[in-house]
Scaffold this motif. Structure first.
Motif, PDB file in Angstrom:
ATOM      1  N   THR A  76      41.066  -7.364  31.643  1.00 38.62           N
ATOM      2  CA  THR A  76      42.495  -7.396  32.047  1.00 38.62           C
ATOM      3  C   THR A  76      42.677  -8.081  33.566  1.00 38.62           C
ATOM      4  O   THR A  76      41.629  -8.948  33.730  1.00 38.62           O
ATOM      5  N   ASP A  77      43.367  -7.601  34.159  1.00 38.17           N
ATOM      6  CA  ASP A  77      43.646  -8.496  35.600  1.00 38.17           C
ATOM      7  C   ASP A  77      43.889 -10.035  35.408  1.00 38.17           C
ATOM      8  O   ASP A  77      43.499 -10.771  36.334  1.00 38.17           O
ATOM      9  N   GLY A  78      44.408 -10.338  34.612  1.00 36.49           N
ATOM     10  CA  GLY A  78      44.655 -11.741  34.301  1.00 36.49           C
ATOM     11  C   GLY A  78      43.725 -12.409  33.599  1.00 36.49           C
ATOM     12  O   GLY A  78      43.634 -13.730  33.294  1.00 36.49           O
ATOM     13  N   GLY A  79      42.567 -11.970  33.085  1.00 37.46           N
ATOM     14  CA  GLY A  79      41.501 -12.536  32.358  1.00 37.46           C
ATOM     15  C   GLY A  79      40.714 -13.566  33.367  1.00 37.46           C
ATOM     16  O   GLY A  79      41.004 -13.670  34.530  1.00 37.46           O
ATOM     17  N   PHE A  80      39.495 -14.042  33.048  1.00 39.95           N
ATOM     18  CA  PHE A  80      38.645 -14.914  33.582  1.00 39.95           C
ATOM     19  C   PHE A  80      39.542 -16.122  33.986  1.00 39.95           C
ATOM     20  O   PHE A  80      40.536 -16.563  32.947  1.00 39.95           O
ATOM     21  N   SER A  81      38.846 -16.850  34.586  1.00 40.41           N
ATOM     22  CA  SER A  81      39.564 -18.262  34.887  1.00 40.41           C
ATOM     23  C   SER A  81      39.470 -19.365  33.779  1.00 40.41           C
ATOM     24  O   SER A  81      40.399 -20.271  33.671  1.00 40.41           O
ATOM     25  N   SER A  82      38.569 -19.156  32.835  1.00 37.09           N
ATOM     26  CA  SER A  82      38.329 -19.970  31.717  1.00 37.09           C
ATOM     27  C   SER A  82      37.604 -19.288  30.641  1.00 37.09           C
ATOM     28  O   SER A  82      37.387 -17.929  30.766  1.00 37.09           O
ATOM     29  N   ALA A  83      37.534 -19.828  29.492  1.00 37.54           N
ATOM     30  CA  ALA A  83      36.768 -19.090  28.312  1.00 37.54           C
ATOM     31  C   ALA A  83      35.187 -19.291  28.606  1.00 37.54           C
ATOM     32  O   ALA A  83      34.925 -20.666  28.579  1.00 37.54           O
ATOM     33  N   PRO A  84      34.521 -18.099  28.525  1.00 39.65           N
ATOM     34  CA  PRO A  84      33.033 -18.607  28.839  1.00 39.65           C
ATOM     35  C   PRO A  84      32.462 -19.266  27.701  1.00 39.65           C
ATOM     36  O   PRO A  84      32.693 -19.113  26.562  1.00 39.65           O
ATOM     37  N   GLY A  85      31.261 -20.057  27.653  1.00 39.45           N
ATOM     38  CA  GLY A  85      30.838 -20.657  26.744  1.00 39.45           C
ATOM     39  C   GLY A  85      29.586 -19.710  26.101  1.00 39.45           C
ATOM     40  O   GLY A  85      29.346 -18.688  26.625  1.00 39.45           O
ATOM     41  N   THR A  86      28.885 -20.125  25.176  1.00 34.60           N
ATOM     42  CA  THR A  86      28.004 -19.586  24.403  1.00 34.60           C
ATOM     43  C   THR A  86      26.724 -19.271  25.441  1.00 34.60           C
ATOM     44  O   THR A  86      26.482 -20.326  26.062  1.00 34.60           O
ATOM     45  N   GLY A  87      26.245 -18.297  25.305  1.00 40.86           N
ATOM     46  CA  GLY A  87      25.020 -18.006  26.095  1.00 40.86           C
ATOM     47  C   GLY A  87      25.193 -17.731  27.668  1.00 40.86           C
ATOM     48  O   GLY A  87      24.234 -17.487  28.241  1.00 40.86           O
ATOM     49  N   GLU A  88      26.204 -17.436  28.128  1.00 39.63           N
ATOM     50  CA  GLU A  88      26.778 -17.018  29.341  1.00 39.63           C
ATOM     51  C   GLU A  88      26.375 -15.463  29.706  1.00 39.63           C
ATOM     52  O   GLU A  88      26.245 -14.840  28.818  1.00 39.63           O
ATOM     53  N   ASP A  89      25.785 -15.074  30.727  1.00 37.35           N
ATOM     54  CA  ASP A  89      25.429 -14.157  31.346  1.00 37.35           C
ATOM     55  C   ASP A  89      26.521 -13.029  31.737  1.00 37.35           C
ATOM     56  O   ASP A  89      27.205 -13.561  32.697  1.00 37.35           O
ATOM     57  N   PHE A  90      26.300 -11.831  31.231  1.00 37.59           N
ATOM     58  CA  PHE A  90      27.674 -10.880  31.622  1.00 37.59           C
ATOM     59  C   PHE A  90      26.694  -9.451  32.238  1.00 37.59           C
ATOM     60  O   PHE A  90      25.784  -9.199  31.791  1.00 37.59           O
ATOM     61  N   VAL A  91      27.376  -8.680  33.217  1.00 41.69           N
ATOM     62  CA  VAL A  91      27.088  -7.425  33.747  1.00 41.69           C
ATOM     63  C   VAL A  91      28.209  -6.383  33.569  1.00 41.69           C
ATOM     64  O   VAL A  91      29.102  -6.931  34.034  1.00 41.69           O
ATOM     65  N   ILE A  92      27.699  -5.355  33.155  1.00 44.44           N
ATOM     66  CA  ILE A  92      28.807  -4.181  33.094  1.00 44.44           C
ATOM     67  C   ILE A  92      28.431  -3.339  34.472  1.00 44.44           C
ATOM     68  O   ILE A  92      27.197  -2.961  34.522  1.00 44.44           O
ATOM     69  N   SER A  93      29.251  -2.915  34.883  1.00 39.05           N
ATOM     70  CA  SER A  93      29.296  -2.287  36.393  1.00 39.05           C
ATOM     71  C   SER A  93      28.712  -0.794  36.266  1.00 39.05           C
ATOM     72  O   SER A  93      28.977  -0.246  35.308  1.00 39.05           O
ATOM     73  N   SER A  94      27.870  -0.409  37.301  1.00 36.61           N
ATOM     74  CA  SER A  94      27.611   0.838  37.382  1.00 36.61           C
ATOM     75  C   SER A  94      28.668   1.605  38.082  1.00 36.61           C
ATOM     76  O   SER A  94      29.508   0.815  38.733  1.00 36.61           O
TER      77      SER A  94
END
Length: 631
Positions: A76-94
């Motif tokens: 949420t919070d407005g979403g990312f600035s664009s749609a991420p492409g295939t193979g992009e890296d993501f991390v979920i927070s501690s």
């Protein structure tokens, strides 16, 4: 993979990531598809998701997780600035609960959403990402040593965030929710987070949104060096603290700074921010800003309270440094500690220009000039449907090694051909936001293109000289003058000529009429020169005196009439003709004349005391002479 959380007697260390994965095809700006790595789960809701959008941490984006499944993460919070492409890296927070769960009560004490790291600071390393909302965190660095020691270390490639920013980074966002109360306490002069002295594209991300940040220094100086982006938005920062922010992606917006009573530390720029520092409030402190080397910065709507001892500590500034303060608290030269660096203060001018009915006008020229004649805001601005780009008027300039110079008051010009021009002076002591309505100019007759096409008139604004080389009258001269005033290069000149009916008062200009006739009255304190039989029909007044030249016109004459014009009451002939046409015309400098008309077969006719102080046209009716005989 889960982050490793360990502790010593002085520090809690978070190493690695809680979850990291690669995105699949079909992701949108709000729903991220899982491809491989650590699978998300429903319990990850209310954590944060980091999109590592490129190698530069200044481009990374963090969003709050609304919900998650084993295959998707919705943010949420407005979403990312664009749609991420295939193979992009993501991390979920501690989060802080992870730290509490991994440590004993003697290390971290939790009560509700309040967490106390007992006699410990924290460290992020190996790509760790720690974020939380609506929490209170109390920390204490107990390390001691000589000089400035390192505390709260955050390694390159790591992310620390407290609170949420609606709209996200690099989006001029200001709405914050879920802020935290963070207490930093130190027992030594210390460098918080990092000890790097320049911008680093891999530097850690430090985000504080809507937080209350308190610093307890115990007489020491805590200082932040941020090689990566540091964002402090919508916060209250109280207590001794300072920092040097090197990354262009840093943001310092809508934040109150107080209690920084140490003269040795302050906030300084180690880079030129993409987003201006805005709506900051500095009060109850020693120094608001520290100028450093040749870095530049823009501050807007920033308040400096009278309770501040200094506005700028400029002792470390180089000659190339430039700080611009737009719509900030006005301060005097004395607010800057040394004659080093360059500083300017500006106020914004925002005009909307309309016609008399309030309809926005396009093509209106707006320009603001300082006391040196320099145009403000990058040049002349032209309206579009009434909108005029913001003009920042610089009223204060302090150059390196010099005292400050006032650039106010300002000359403001607003012009559009066919409308009454506006020209006025203003100190612009405060920002201006105003609708300006222009009235149509009833004295303009020619179209803009026709006025521009006129020849035989030259108006030299630089030398204040009007030269006329072809026959013209008042209307042509007025329309041509109006068109010339509208050109960008001429907006700096005032509309100094005043037209009243058929008369012009052209101030102190010089006039040259060369080989032609100008019809109309002219007044000037300069000189009027007539060359090559040049003539002004009307009253002309210059530094030498006043001359009135009028035109006498007789119509309805019998062909071949003899006409004589004498100075009234004398036999001094001023004009005449032996054999006239049906119309006789003469230019005169006399205010009163006698007119004699002879024609064979018609009665002798004399008109006495005709008023020629202005142009005069007389219809003539010659009566047949019944006593005349032509043998």
């Amino acid at each position: 993979m889960a982050a490793t959380i360990t502790s010593t007697s002085e520090r809690i260390t978070i190493s690695g990531t809680y979850k990291a994965f690669t995105g699949a095809a079909g992701s949108t700006s709000t729903v991220i598809q899982f491809a491989s790595g650590d699978a998300p789960a429903s319990g990850d809701a209310e954590r944060f998701l980091l999109w590592k959008s490129g190698a530069n941490t200044g481009d990374w984006e963090v969003r709050f997780i609304e919900s998650a499944t084993s295959t998707t993460v919705t943010v949420t919070d407005g979403g990312f600035s664009s749609a991420p492409g295939t193979g992009e890296d993501f991390v979920i927070s501690s989060n802080l609960d992870d730290i509490d769960a991994a440590t004993a009560a003697s290390v971290v004490r939790k009560q509700g959403r309040s967490y106390q790291m007992r006699n410990r600071d924290f460290e992020l390393t190996s790509g760790a990402f720690l974020a939380d909302v609506n929490a209170s965190l109390s920390t204490e660095s107990t390390q001691t040593g000589s000089g400035f020691i390192s505390t709260y270390p955050v390694a390159d490639g790591c992310v620390l965030q407290f609170g949420r920013l609606i709209g996200g980074e690099a989006n001029d966002s200001t709405e914050t929710i879920g802020g935290c109360h963070i207490i930093f306490e130190v027992s030594n002069n210390t460098l918080i987070f990092t000890n790097q002295g320049s911008a680093n594209n891999a530097g850690p991300v430090l985000n504080f949104y809507g937080c209350l940040i308190e610093s307890f220094s115990n007489g020491n100086s805590p200082f932040i060096r941020a090689p990566g982006p540091m964002r402090i938005v919508g916060c209250v920062a109280d207590g001794p603290m300072g920092g040097r922010l090197y990354s262009a992606a840093s943001e310092l917006v809508d934040t109150r700074f107080s209690g920084n009573t140490s003269g040795g530390i302050a906030w300084s720029l180690g880079g030129s921010f993409t987003r201006p520092i805005a709506n900051a409030f500095f009060f109850q402190g020693n120094t608001a800003i520290k100028a450093f080397e040749s870095f530049t910065g823009t501050f807007s709507n920033t308040t400096f309270a009278n309770s501040m001892t200094n506005i700028i500590d400029s002792g470390s500034a180089a000659s190339g440094l430039l700080f611009s303060f737009i719509d900030c608290t006005t301060f005097a030269d004395a607010g800057i500690t040394a004659d080093r660096g360059q500083y300017e203060q500006l106020k914004s001018i925002n005009y909307t220009v309309t016609d008399a009915s309030g309809t926005g006008l396009s093509g209106v020229k707006v320009a603001v000039y300082d006391t040196a004649g320099d145009v403000q805001g990058g040049g002349v601005q032209t309206s579009s449907s009434g909108d005029v780009s913001q003009i920042n008027a610089r009223f204060f300039r302090k150059d390196h090694g010099a005292t400050a110079v006032s650039k106010a008051p300002f000359n403001i010009r607003i012009r559009k051909y066919g409308f009454v021009y506006l020209g006025f002076q203003s100190s612009v002591a405060e920002p201006i936001k105003q609708e300006v309505r222009l009235a149509e100019n009833p004295n303009v007759v020619l179209s803009k293109s026709a006025a521009a096409a006129l020849t035989g008139i030259d108006i030299n604004f630089n030398t204040s000289t009007l030269t006329i080389t072809e026959d013209h009258g008042v209307q042509n001269l007025y329309d041509y003058y109006q068109r010339q005033l509208e050109y960008d290069a001429k907006l700096s000149f005032p509309e100094s000529w005043v037209r009243t009916g058929s008369a012009f008062d052209i101030a102190d200009w010089d006039v040259v009429v060369d080989g032609c006739t100008y019809t109309g009255d002219i007044t000037t304190t300069g000189t009027i020169t007539l060359l090559n039989s040049g003539l002004i029909i009307g009253t002309s007044t210059d530094s030498v005196g006043t001359t009135t030249v009028s035109t006498l016109t007789l119509t309805g004459l019998q062909p071949n009439s003899e006409v004589r014009v004498y100075s009234a009451g004398t036999t001094t002939e001023l004009a005449g003709v032996e054999n006239s046409a049906a119309t006789f015309s003469a230019t005169l400098e006399a205010s009163s004349v006698d007119i004699v008309i002879h024609s064979v077969g018609y009665e002798y006719q004399k008109i006495e005391g005709a008023d020629t102080s202005a142009n005069l046209s007389l219809p003539i009716q010659q009566r047949f002479d019944r006593n005349y005989r032509n043998p």
